[in-house]
Scaffold this motif. Structure first.
Motif, mmCIF file in Angstrom:
data_model
loop_
_atom_site.group_PDB
_atom_site.id
_atom_site.type_symbol
_atom_site.label_atom_id
_atom_site.label_comp_id
_atom_site.label_asym_id
_atom_site.label_seq_id
_atom_site.Cartn_x
_atom_site.Cartn_y
_atom_site.Cartn_z
ATOM 1 N N CYS A 101 0.809 -1.190 0.036
ATOM 2 C CA CYS A 101 -0.102 -0.069 -0.041
ATOM 3 C C CYS A 101 0.863 1.115 0.077
ATOM 4 O O CYS A 101 0.470 2.326 -0.532
ATOM 5 N N ALA A 102 2.098 1.258 0.530
ATOM 6 C CA ALA A 102 2.874 2.303 0.165
ATOM 7 C C ALA A 102 3.884 2.296 -0.964
ATOM 8 O O ALA A 102 4.761 3.099 -0.822
ATOM 9 N N ASP A 103 3.573 1.352 -1.759
ATOM 10 C CA ASP A 103 4.827 1.380 -2.905
ATOM 11 C C ASP A 103 4.123 1.872 -3.993
ATOM 12 O O ASP A 103 3.175 1.203 -4.590
ATOM 13 N N PRO A 104 4.727 2.734 -4.659
ATOM 14 C CA PRO A 104 4.296 3.440 -5.967
ATOM 15 C C PRO A 104 3.864 2.578 -7.145
ATOM 16 O O PRO A 104 3.053 2.690 -7.862
ATOM 17 N N VAL A 105 4.634 1.487 -7.095
ATOM 18 C CA VAL A 105 4.409 0.247 -8.232
ATOM 19 C C VAL A 105 3.255 -0.511 -7.930
ATOM 20 O O VAL A 105 2.470 -0.670 -9.174
ATOM 21 N N VAL A 153 0.585 7.195 -12.633
ATOM 22 C CA VAL A 153 0.913 7.010 -11.083
ATOM 23 C C VAL A 153 2.054 6.683 -10.839
ATOM 24 O O VAL A 153 2.372 5.730 -11.363
ATOM 25 N N ASP A 154 2.763 7.648 -10.181
ATOM 26 C CA ASP A 154 4.436 7.137 -10.137
ATOM 27 C C ASP A 154 4.618 7.615 -8.587
ATOM 28 O O ASP A 154 5.986 7.643 -8.183
ATOM 29 N N ALA A 155 3.883 8.064 -7.681
ATOM 30 C CA ALA A 155 4.155 8.239 -6.338
ATOM 31 C C ALA A 155 3.100 7.881 -5.355
ATOM 32 O O ALA A 155 1.738 7.953 -5.761
#
Length: 210
Positions: A101-105, A153-155
């Protein structure tokens, strides 16, 4: 497509989760019961660098929990608070395992799945130079409207770690259900899932564009 390896992993994913989950504010499980895997599904990382797997697990008679994970070859910057643990993979070496959930990928992949209907990754093992298909352990689908064009979406800007877990990621707001079947229906496009023993599809996640 997710290309998997027949490999030894120490500690195992279940062992990592058994140590990590009891401290989560949204976890409920039968005291003293072993953690068991119920089902799982994967997304693709277009760059082929990050493994993205969502596991469904349960402790005894407790509810089924949804736990998205990412597997990385190096630590994710500024994400120590979301580290589940590290493991040694007999093919890939050391892997850093994160609450996705905290990973941008993961945020980008979940956005594509919910808003564009890209579905789960097909899984294959490579055996003697041949690719061997592995049937999925659950089915996922999207509803709530026609697929839409998805902005990049990258962050990940913010994560509210509860049930559901809320993720602000650039142009999209994502909601991930942790205890499946125990929450109200939310508006917007949603991802649903079903598995053996759970014939009726349950909401897994939601996405709305800002």
């Amino acid at each position: 497509m997710a290309l998997l390896h027949r490999a030894d992993v120490h500690p195992s994913k279940i062992e990592l989760l058994a140590a990590w989950l009891p401290d989560r504010p949204w976890f409920q499980g039968e005291p003293g019961a072993d953690l068991e895997r119920v089902a799982a599904y994967r997304f693709d990382d277009p760059a082929g660098e990050v493994g993205i797997e969502t596991m469904l697990v349960r402790a005894g008679s407790g509810p089924v929990h949804q736990v998205p994970l990412t597997y990385r070859a190096a630590p994710l910057d500024a994400a120590q608070a979301w580290l589940v643990g590290t493991c040694e993979h007999s093919v890939l070496g050391r892997r850093w395992v994160y609450d996705a959930c905290a990973d941008p990928v993961y945020a980008a992949a979940l956005t594509q799945a919910v808003l564009a209907g890209t579905g789960q990754a097909e899984e294959y093992f490579e055996v003697d130079g041949r690719r061997e298909y592995r049937a999925p352990s659950m089915a996922i689908a999207t509803d709530g409207g026609q697929p839409v064009d998805v902005p990049p979406v990258d962050a990940v800007d913010r994560v509210e770690d509860g049930d559901p877990t809320r993720i602000a990621a650039g142009p999209v707001d994502l909601t991930v259900v942790r205890r499946l079947g125990e929450h109200v229906i939310l508006p917007g496009h949603r991802l649903t899932g079903s598995w053996e023993g759970q014939a009726a599809a349950l909401p897994l996640a939601y996405a709305t564009l800002r």
